[in-house]
Design a protein around this motif. Sequence first.
Motif, PDB file in Angstrom:
ATOM      1  N   GLN A   1     -18.210  18.803  38.857  1.00  0.00           N
ATOM      2  CA  GLN A   1     -17.977  19.529  37.614  1.00  0.00           C
ATOM      3  C   GLN A   1     -18.968  20.685  37.453  1.00  0.00           C
ATOM      4  N   ARG A   2     -20.236  20.432  37.785  1.00  0.00           N
ATOM      5  CA  ARG A   2     -21.245  21.485  37.666  1.00  0.00           C
ATOM      6  C   ARG A   2     -20.951  22.636  38.619  1.00  0.00           C
ATOM      7  N   LEU A   3     -20.531  22.300  39.838  1.00  0.00           N
ATOM      8  CA  LEU A   3     -20.248  23.335  40.831  1.00  0.00           C
ATOM      9  C   LEU A   3     -19.046  24.173  40.425  1.00  0.00           C
ATOM     10  N   MET A   4     -18.005  23.523  39.931  1.00  0.00           N
ATOM     11  CA  MET A   4     -16.822  24.255  39.473  1.00  0.00           C
ATOM     12  C   MET A   4     -17.178  25.179  38.312  1.00  0.00           C
ATOM     13  N   GLY A   5     -17.966  24.669  37.365  1.00  0.00           N
ATOM     14  CA  GLY A   5     -18.344  25.475  36.221  1.00  0.00           C
ATOM     15  C   GLY A   5     -19.280  26.610  36.580  1.00  0.00           C
ATOM     16  N   ARG A   6     -20.226  26.337  37.485  1.00  0.00           N
ATOM     17  CA  ARG A   6     -21.226  27.348  37.853  1.00  0.00           C
ATOM     18  C   ARG A   6     -20.642  28.483  38.674  1.00  0.00           C
TER      19      ARG A   6
END
Length: 214
Positions: free
Chosen positions: A149-154
């Motif tokens: 989730q963090r990678l997709m958002g970042r």
Amino acid sequence: MAQRRIGLTGGIASGKSTVGRLLAERGLPVLDADVYAREALAPGSSGARAVAKRYGEQVLAEGAGEPCEPLPALDRAALGRIVFSDAAELRWLEQLVHPLVRQRFAAELERLREAPVVVLMIPLLFEAGLDTLCSEIWLVDCDEDQQLQRLMGRDGLSADDARARLAAQWPLARKRALATVVLDNRGGPEALAPQVESALRAGAAPAAPSPPPA
């Protein structure tokens, strides 16, 4: 080893940069492998020319010109789509970049040889065999779903693209067994600061990296 060398690693989007900033705020020199890797592919570098020669216009930034021109600027997103979908191409790129990153680490460690503590922030610490440079290894840990989730958002990636990048690294479960210190980043950034302080105090004297469990 007289110098305390903290190898700071984790998985992509696990929170390494946050810990690196906390350590830098405490006055510690932080050597960042990602910075050195970007420099290795900077416009005009031999690395950028090699990438442009291999992949051609598809990896050139808009307005960068042809691969034969002296200052190719790379479209890193386009390059990422190629190498993270093809293991052979990823190996080729790593074989190009990793030796250049090693050279920068060697030069910076020589420059900082009198510093009592140095932080080496290296996402692919184990994968690239750079753990031998360190006296201790700190792993920034979280759950794989959080990473995703963090990678997709970042980075604005699709779920499939983000999973491809995660798959290109060792899973965190494999790294946990090799770490000297595990920093839990399942909560927010505010939970990391006391863990960093504790780890700094606990390792005030240089120590050898912990061996992997039998």
